[in-house]
Design a protein around this motif. Structure first.
Motif, PDB file in Angstrom:
ATOM      1  N   PHE A  75       0.796  -1.238  -0.125  1.00  0.00           N
ATOM      2  CA  PHE A  75       0.262  -0.002  -0.074  1.00  0.00           C
ATOM      3  C   PHE A  75       0.816   1.167  -0.060  1.00  0.00           C
ATOM      4  CE2 PHE A  75      -1.850   3.655   2.076  1.00  0.00           C
ATOM      5  CZ  PHE A  75      -3.153   3.582   1.444  1.00  0.00           C
ATOM      6  N   ASN A  76       1.744   1.338   0.976  1.00  0.00           N
ATOM      7  CA  ASN A  76       2.800   2.529   1.045  1.00  0.00           C
ATOM      8  C   ASN A  76       3.574   2.725   0.004  1.00  0.00           C
ATOM      9  OD1 ASN A  76       2.459   4.067   3.679  1.00  0.00           O
ATOM     10  ND2 ASN A  76       2.640   2.036   4.243  1.00  0.00           N
ATOM     11  N   ASP A  77       3.854   1.637  -1.035  1.00  0.00           N
ATOM     12  CA  ASP A  77       4.709   1.676  -2.086  1.00  0.00           C
ATOM     13  C   ASP A  77       3.634   2.393  -3.359  1.00  0.00           C
ATOM     14  OD1 ASP A  77       7.059   0.605  -0.851  1.00  0.00           O
ATOM     15  OD2 ASP A  77       6.706  -1.580  -1.904  1.00  0.00           O
ATOM     16  N   ARG A  78       2.409   1.742  -3.425  1.00  0.00           N
ATOM     17  CA  ARG A  78       1.646   2.351  -4.399  1.00  0.00           C
ATOM     18  C   ARG A  78       1.323   3.584  -3.881  1.00  0.00           C
ATOM     19  NH1 ARG A  78      -4.288  -0.237  -5.544  1.00  0.00           N
ATOM     20  NH2 ARG A  78      -4.900   1.053  -3.974  1.00  0.00           N
ATOM     21  N   PHE A  79       0.853   4.009  -2.942  1.00  0.00           N
ATOM     22  CA  PHE A  79       0.451   5.569  -2.523  1.00  0.00           C
ATOM     23  C   PHE A  79       1.722   6.378  -3.009  1.00  0.00           C
ATOM     24  CE2 PHE A  79      -0.516   9.431  -0.407  1.00  0.00           C
ATOM     25  CZ  PHE A  79      -1.808   9.184  -0.415  1.00  0.00           C
ATOM     26  N   ASP A  94       4.419   6.078  -4.750  1.00  0.00           N
ATOM     27  CA  ASP A  94       5.279   5.921  -6.054  1.00  0.00           C
ATOM     28  C   ASP A  94       4.321   5.946  -7.269  1.00  0.00           C
ATOM     29  OD1 ASP A  94       7.590   5.375  -4.743  1.00  0.00           O
ATOM     30  OD2 ASP A  94       7.512   3.118  -4.744  1.00  0.00           O
ATOM     31  N   GLN A  95       3.139   5.814  -7.007  1.00  0.00           N
ATOM     32  CA  GLN A  95       1.994   5.747  -8.152  1.00  0.00           C
ATOM     33  C   GLN A  95       1.026   6.849  -7.717  1.00  0.00           C
ATOM     34  OE1 GLN A  95       1.755   1.564  -8.070  1.00  0.00           O
ATOM     35  NE2 GLN A  95       2.600   1.379 -10.164  1.00  0.00           N
ATOM     36  N   ALA A  96       0.202   6.755  -6.738  1.00  0.00           N
ATOM     37  CA  ALA A  96      -1.021   7.656  -6.372  1.00  0.00           C
ATOM     38  C   ALA A  96      -0.573   9.012  -6.291  1.00  0.00           C
ATOM     39  CB  ALA A  96      -1.689   7.123  -5.218  1.00  0.00           C
ATOM     40  N   ALA A  97       0.567   9.277  -5.270  1.00  0.00           N
ATOM     41  CA  ALA A  97       0.881  10.692  -5.136  1.00  0.00           C
ATOM     42  C   ALA A  97       1.257  11.582  -6.531  1.00  0.00           C
ATOM     43  CB  ALA A  97       1.911  10.675  -4.051  1.00  0.00           C
ATOM     44  N   PRO A  98       2.055  10.985  -7.041  1.00  0.00           N
ATOM     45  CA  PRO A  98       2.353  11.464  -8.777  1.00  0.00           C
ATOM     46  C   PRO A  98       1.379  11.740  -9.198  1.00  0.00           C
ATOM     47  CG  PRO A  98       4.150   9.827  -8.055  1.00  0.00           C
ATOM     48  CD  PRO A  98       2.936   9.646  -7.225  1.00  0.00           C
ATOM     49  N   ILE A  99       0.216  11.013  -9.514  1.00  0.00           N
ATOM     50  CA  ILE A  99      -0.782  11.087 -10.292  1.00  0.00           C
ATOM     51  C   ILE A  99      -1.880  12.405  -9.548  1.00  0.00           C
ATOM     52  CG2 ILE A  99      -2.997   9.994 -11.008  1.00  0.00           C
ATOM     53  CD1 ILE A  99      -1.464   7.414 -11.448  1.00  0.00           C
ATOM     54  N   PHE A 100      -2.139  12.412  -8.041  1.00  0.00           N
ATOM     55  CA  PHE A 100      -2.557  13.236  -7.431  1.00  0.00           C
ATOM     56  C   PHE A 100      -2.074  14.654  -7.717  1.00  0.00           C
ATOM     57  CE2 PHE A 100      -3.704  11.237  -3.071  1.00  0.00           C
ATOM     58  CZ  PHE A 100      -4.845  10.396  -3.657  1.00  0.00           C
ATOM     59  N   ALA A 101      -0.774  14.614  -7.753  1.00  0.00           N
ATOM     60  CA  ALA A 101       0.050  15.865  -8.304  1.00  0.00           C
ATOM     61  C   ALA A 101      -0.499  16.503  -9.684  1.00  0.00           C
ATOM     62  CB  ALA A 101       1.519  15.797  -8.037  1.00  0.00           C
ATOM     63  N   ILE A 146      -3.281   0.800 -12.564  1.00  0.00           N
ATOM     64  CA  ILE A 146      -2.553   0.593 -11.402  1.00  0.00           C
ATOM     65  C   ILE A 146      -3.317  -0.383 -10.379  1.00  0.00           C
ATOM     66  CG2 ILE A 146      -1.396   1.570  -9.534  1.00  0.00           C
ATOM     67  CD1 ILE A 146      -0.457   3.819 -11.323  1.00  0.00           C
ATOM     68  N   LYS A 147      -4.506   0.338 -10.147  1.00  0.00           N
ATOM     69  CA  LYS A 147      -5.366  -0.451  -9.223  1.00  0.00           C
ATOM     70  C   LYS A 147      -5.700  -1.645  -9.779  1.00  0.00           C
ATOM     71  CE  LYS A 147      -9.012   1.560  -7.575  1.00  0.00           C
ATOM     72  NZ  LYS A 147     -10.139   2.103  -7.183  1.00  0.00           N
ATOM     73  N   ARG A 148      -5.943  -2.154 -11.048  1.00  0.00           N
ATOM     74  CA  ARG A 148      -6.073  -3.389 -11.420  1.00  0.00           C
ATOM     75  C   ARG A 148      -4.960  -4.354 -11.153  1.00  0.00           C
ATOM     76  NH1 ARG A 148      -5.037  -6.749 -15.280  1.00  0.00           N
ATOM     77  NH2 ARG A 148      -3.806  -5.263 -16.424  1.00  0.00           N
TER      78      ARG A 148
END
Length: 112
Positions: A18-22, A24-31, A79-81
């Protein structure tokens, strides 16, 4: 300005993924969509793991538009899939609070 507090109930066995995904992947998309993450925390209580973060928004319209764009993002859907297929459930539930400062809140600046 408003803040949004989000609390995710995370399966403890998926803490690392979860932390890796948030991070490395979610936070950059959030930005990309204008999300401003102020802080992130973890909390454990009664055998449950919670990931908590605080966002800053100009107003509710900005918040709603950004979330709508993020949730429609094709890269995020993929990413979620993929990560869901690898690790199973990432989030058991989400609690969300939109925080509006009181007239006497230090969040407004010079309030004494």
């Amino acid at each position: 300005m408003i803040n949004q507090l989000r609390i995710y109930d995370i399966p403890p066995e998926n803490r690392g993924p979860f932390n890796d995904r948030f991070r490395d992947q979610a936070a950059p998309i959030f930005a990309r969509y204008g999300f401003r993450i102020l802080a992130m925390w973890e909390s454990e209580r009664e055998g449950r793991l919670f990931f908590i973060y605080l966002l800053a928004w100009a107003d509710e319209a900005e918040m709603k538009a950004a979330w709508q764009a993020f949730m429609a993002d094709e890269e995020w859907a993929e990413i979620k899939r993929v990560t869901g297929a690898q690790h199973g459930t990432f989030v058991n539930g989400i609690e969300e609070h939109v925080l509006h400062p009181t007239a006497y809140s230090a969040a407004l600046g010079d309030v004494q």
